[in-house]
Write a protein that holds these residues in place. Structure first.
Motif, PDB file in Angstrom:
ATOM      1  N   ARG A 186     -15.421  11.046   3.145  1.00 48.24           N
ATOM      2  CA  ARG A 186     -14.276  10.245   3.579  1.00 48.24           C
ATOM      3  C   ARG A 186     -13.263  11.148   4.269  1.00 48.24           C
TER       4      ARG A 186
ATOM      5  N   GLU B 292       0.830  -1.207   0.000  1.00 43.64           N
ATOM      6  CA  GLU B 292       0.000   0.000   0.000  1.00 43.64           C
ATOM      7  C   GLU B 292       0.861   1.252   0.000  1.00 43.64           C
TER       8      GLU B 292
ATOM      9  N   SER C  87      -6.645   1.526   2.551  1.00 39.05           N
ATOM     10  CA  SER C  87      -7.839   2.127   1.965  1.00 39.05           C
ATOM     11  C   SER C  87      -9.045   1.210   2.059  1.00 39.05           C
TER      12      SER C  87
ATOM     13  N   GLY D  21     -10.371   4.673   4.841  1.00 36.99           N
ATOM     14  CA  GLY D  21     -10.982   3.460   4.308  1.00 36.99           C
ATOM     15  C   GLY D  21     -12.445   3.290   4.668  1.00 36.99           C
TER      16      GLY D  21
END
Length: 422
Positions: free
Chosen positions: A363, A185, A191, A393
């Motif tokens: 988010r 990642e 995420s 996430g």
């Protein structure tokens, strides 16, 4: 030219829920168009469980969840066409579609619901050096091979990106006997949902390398391995001397989803730079009167249950639009903007005289612990909600009550922000 009251584009979970809700609210002139050979969208290949807890109060697999809606659609007799590709939409809501069975078709709709879903970001968008060899797949493509066609892409796997599909495929490939070397990642956080990190990686001892990326792909005809390096958290550039090689025959890409808004652009719908989806008001109506958007084509969701809830609202409001001939009184629009720590709030607009509670969804931009989610109307704070942890996430939902708008003056904006504890 065929006249339709409500035309729904997309036969996945959003399109199905929108069609059923429009029908249940009295619409009898509606049609659903789906480009694939069967209804259900991405759910057809999601054979893992975890769907339906919010909508049905029980755990279902993806096909089971879709089947609940498909059976209801068929029982109601709602017309739909599969293997039908929409190729054009005009701002006047004229839709052109093609199919093998019906050829070229044109529809004139009073209202349209856009429910086309999203697609995966491909390798070409990443700029990874190396040959264009076989063995590199998006995680969703590998999922279709394994779950629907019974084909294994390979036996030694590296996953680039930690989106939910990539995490789930790391577990699925392990179930099928493959060795998953690592999940890599770029960002210093995953995420994907926390539960997927635990259930798909931790439970199977699959390492998650945060702040790492793939910097080289080896192999000319077929993938032979990848080189992974740590990156600087600020610049995201590879750090020399941190390289490590993984021998593998499969690289799965789980590096983000992109709403399928090509048709939205044709219709003249204004798009958001933050979500890559349409800019909508609290009814989910876009900048083009009578065109509504919902599901992953509007903004990428974590759970399909929330897609269905949102689509129900779009289907209901689309039919109400046709029933009123689009003549509903439109009051002053207030803009909803992203404040500190917030990205991609939906909806982006709200009518000042709205009477219904609505959910603002966004988010977080980073991980925030022991913080507060705040809503300001103009200069006045109307909501401050404590949260234990926020992570990119996981989508955040905040209820916005219409009485908050009593504080709004001409030209005021509504700001959604994160307040970090000191």
């Amino acid at each position: 030219m065929t006249d339709i009251d409500v035309l729904i584009i997309g036969g996945g979970p959003a399109g199905l829920a929108a069609a059923i809700e429009a029908y249940e609210n009295g619409c009898r002139s509606l049609l659903l168009l789906e480009r694939e050979g069967s209804l259900g969208g991405i759910l057809k290949q999601c054979i893992h469980n975890g769907f339906g807890l919010h909508m049905f109060g029980e755990e279902l697999t993806g096909p089971e969840y879709a089947d609940r809606y498909i059976k209801k659609l068929i029982n109601y007799g709602i017309p739909y066409q599969c293997d039908t590709m929409v190729i054009d939409i005009t701002p006047q809501k004229c839709v052109t579609a093609v199919s093998r069975s019906s050829g070229l078709q044109q529809f004139r709709a009073k209202a349209i619901v856009l429910a086309m879903g999203c697609r995966e970001r491909p390798r070409g968008a990443l700029g990874i050096p190396g040959w264009r060899c076989a063995g590199i797949y998006t995680a969703g493509t590998a999922q279709k091979f394994v779950n629907m066609k019974g084909l294994m892409p390979g036996k030694r796997v590296v996953v680039l990106g930690s989106g939910d599909i990539g995490l789930i495929m790391a577990r699925r490939m392990t179930f099928m006997g493959a060795k998953v070397e690592a999940c890599v990642e770029l960002m210093p956080y995953s995420s994907g949902l926390k539960r997927n990190i635990v259930q798909c990686l931790d439970d199977y001892d699959i390492p998650l390398l945060l702040s790492h990326t793939v910097i080289d792909i080896k192999g000319k005809e077929h993938l032979e391995g990848v080189t992974v390096a740590a990156v600087d958290p600020q610049t995201l550039k590879p750090i020399a001397g941190t390289e490590q090689d993984f021998a593998c025959d499969t690289l799965l890409l789980s590096v983000g989803l992109i709403p399928e808004n090509e048709l939205s652009g044709m219709a003249g719908v204004e798009l958001s730079g933050a979500t890559s989806g349409a800019i909508v008001d609290e009814t989910l109506e876009t900048s083009v009167s009578g065109i509504f958007s919902c599901g992953n084509v509007l903004h990428v969701h974590d759970l399909v249950d929330f897609v269905s809830e949102e689509a129900q609202k779009a289907g209901r409001n689309a039919y109400q639009y046709t029933a009123s001939q689009g003549a509903c009184e439109k009051t002053e629009l207030l803009e909803i903007v992203d404040g500190f720590g917030v990205s991609g709030t939906v909806p982006q607009l709200i009518h000042k005289e709205t009477k219904e509670d609505l959910m603002l969804m966004f988010r977080p931009k980073a991980i925030y612990q022991k913080s507060r989610v705040c809503i300001d109307v103009g200069e006045k704070n109307v909501l401050s909600k404590s949260v234990r942890i926020l992570a990119p996430g996981e989508m955040v939902s905040v209820k916005f009550k219409p009485e908050y708008l009593a504080h709004a003056a001409q030209g005021d904006k509504i700001t959604v922000r994160v307040e970090v504890a000191k």
